[in-house]
Scaffold this motif. Sequence first.
Motif, PDB file in Angstrom:
ATOM      1  N   LYS A  37      68.647 105.359   8.404  1.00 38.04           N
ATOM      2  CA  LYS A  37      69.522 106.170   9.241  1.00 38.04           C
ATOM      3  C   LYS A  37      68.824 107.510   9.457  1.00 38.04           C
ATOM      4  N   VAL A  38      68.653 107.871  10.714  1.00 41.73           N
ATOM      5  CA  VAL A  38      68.065 109.158  11.078  1.00 41.73           C
ATOM      6  C   VAL A  38      68.996 109.808  12.095  1.00 41.73           C
ATOM      7  N   LEU A  39      69.497 110.973  11.718  1.00 38.24           N
ATOM      8  CA  LEU A  39      70.492 111.676  12.529  1.00 38.24           C
ATOM      9  C   LEU A  39      71.669 110.746  12.807  1.00 38.24           C
ATOM     10  N   GLN A  40      71.967 110.447  14.063  1.00 35.92           N
ATOM     11  CA  GLN A  40      73.118 109.598  14.377  1.00 35.92           C
ATOM     12  C   GLN A  40      72.702 108.152  14.665  1.00 35.92           C
ATOM     13  N   ASN A  41      71.455 107.788  14.389  1.00 38.15           N
ATOM     14  CA  ASN A  41      70.943 106.451  14.711  1.00 38.15           C
ATOM     15  C   ASN A  41      70.695 105.628  13.453  1.00 38.15           C
ATOM     16  N   ASN A  42      70.869 104.315  13.578  1.00 42.89           N
ATOM     17  CA  ASN A  42      70.621 103.381  12.483  1.00 42.89           C
ATOM     18  C   ASN A  42      69.675 102.297  12.964  1.00 42.89           C
ATOM     19  N   LYS A  43      68.926 101.728  12.029  1.00 42.43           N
ATOM     20  CA  LYS A  43      68.045 100.605  12.342  1.00 42.43           C
ATOM     21  C   LYS A  43      67.900  99.763  11.089  1.00 42.43           C
ATOM     22  N   CYS A  44      67.821  98.430  11.275  1.00 44.84           N
ATOM     23  CA  CYS A  44      67.543  97.551  10.139  1.00 44.84           C
ATOM     24  C   CYS A  44      66.739  96.345  10.595  1.00 44.84           C
ATOM     25  N   LEU A  45      66.037  95.756   9.630  1.00 49.46           N
ATOM     26  CA  LEU A  45      65.323  94.494   9.823  1.00 49.46           C
ATOM     27  C   LEU A  45      66.023  93.449   8.983  1.00 49.46           C
ATOM     28  N   ILE A  46      66.242  92.286   9.570  1.00 53.80           N
ATOM     29  CA  ILE A  46      67.029  91.236   8.925  1.00 53.80           C
ATOM     30  C   ILE A  46      66.292  89.905   8.992  1.00 53.80           C
ATOM     31  N   ARG A  47      66.384  89.143   7.899  1.00 53.30           N
ATOM     32  CA  ARG A  47      65.913  87.751   7.834  1.00 53.30           C
ATOM     33  C   ARG A  47      67.080  86.884   7.383  1.00 53.30           C
ATOM     34  N   THR A  48      66.934  85.589   7.588  1.00 51.28           N
ATOM     35  CA  THR A  48      67.960  84.642   7.148  1.00 51.28           C
ATOM     36  C   THR A  48      67.296  83.498   6.392  1.00 51.28           C
ATOM     37  N   ASN A  49      68.126  82.593   5.888  1.00 51.89           N
ATOM     38  CA  ASN A  49      67.617  81.410   5.205  1.00 51.89           C
ATOM     39  C   ASN A  49      67.265  80.290   6.187  1.00 51.89           C
ATOM     40  N   ILE A  50      67.496  80.464   7.462  1.00 51.86           N
ATOM     41  CA  ILE A  50      67.177  79.447   8.460  1.00 51.86           C
ATOM     42  C   ILE A  50      65.656  79.416   8.641  1.00 51.86           C
ATOM     43  N   PRO A  51      65.017  78.239   8.489  1.00 50.73           N
ATOM     44  CA  PRO A  51      63.545  78.167   8.505  1.00 50.73           C
ATOM     45  C   PRO A  51      62.960  78.127   9.920  1.00 50.73           C
ATOM     46  N   ASP A  52      63.333  79.083  10.765  1.00 48.15           N
ATOM     47  CA  ASP A  52      62.826  79.097  12.133  1.00 48.15           C
ATOM     48  C   ASP A  52      61.831  80.224  12.382  1.00 48.15           C
ATOM     49  N   GLY A  53      61.493  80.985  11.334  1.00 53.00           N
ATOM     50  CA  GLY A  53      60.507  82.046  11.463  1.00 53.00           C
ATOM     51  C   GLY A  53      61.006  83.292  12.172  1.00 53.00           C
ATOM     52  N   ARG A  54      62.302  83.400  12.394  1.00 53.31           N
ATOM     53  CA  ARG A  54      62.837  84.561  13.103  1.00 53.31           C
ATOM     54  C   ARG A  54      63.096  85.729  12.156  1.00 53.31           C
ATOM     55  N   TYR A  55      62.941  86.905  12.700  1.00 51.01           N
ATOM     56  CA  TYR A  55      63.496  88.089  12.061  1.00 51.01           C
ATOM     57  C   TYR A  55      64.113  88.939  13.158  1.00 51.01           C
ATOM     58  N   PHE A  56      64.998  89.815  12.766  1.00 52.41           N
ATOM     59  CA  PHE A  56      65.797  90.564  13.721  1.00 52.41           C
ATOM     60  C   PHE A  56      65.664  92.056  13.472  1.00 52.41           C
ATOM     61  N   GLU A  57      65.653  92.789  14.554  1.00 51.10           N
ATOM     62  CA  GLU A  57      65.678  94.244  14.491  1.00 51.10           C
ATOM     63  C   GLU A  57      66.955  94.677  15.210  1.00 51.10           C
ATOM     64  N   ILE A  58      67.842  95.314  14.467  1.00 49.34           N
ATOM     65  CA  ILE A  58      69.099  95.785  15.031  1.00 49.34           C
ATOM     66  C   ILE A  58      69.067  97.314  15.016  1.00 49.34           C
ATOM     67  N   THR A  59      69.368  97.927  16.155  1.00 46.40           N
ATOM     68  CA  THR A  59      69.359  99.376  16.289  1.00 46.40           C
ATOM     69  C   THR A  59      70.708  99.831  16.819  1.00 46.40           C
ATOM     70  N   TYR A  60      71.202 100.915  16.270  1.00 43.17           N
ATOM     71  CA  TYR A  60      72.426 101.536  16.785  1.00 43.17           C
ATOM     72  C   TYR A  60      72.075 102.902  17.317  1.00 43.17           C
TER      73      TYR A  60
END
Length: 92
Positions: A37-60
């Motif tokens: 979290k920086v100032l009023q913004n948030n960001k995270c990186l997410i993985r799951t147990n699904i074996p599809d090689g995906r990862y996610f970047e979520i920004t607010y």
Amino acid sequence: MGNNEFQEKAVYLVKQFYKGLDTTDEEIDVYVVWISKVLQNNKCLIRTNIPDGRYFEITYNGDKEEFYFDSYQKEINIRVANSDPLNISFNL
């Protein structure tokens, strides 16, 4: 938005993504790998147990009060020796 509220919403978005794909019946475990979290913004990186090689970047964006959802799939993973990182050759 605080990190706890942001994390809950980010995890929900990832689960909704997989629900929309309708490709698995298994329970989706979501792992927040990194969050900031920086100032009023948030960001995270997410993985799951699904074996599809995906990862996610979520920004607010706190100024606009909106989320940005990015999905990535691993394309390549190459080991590079620390002893000679400048002489690597990518023969794909």
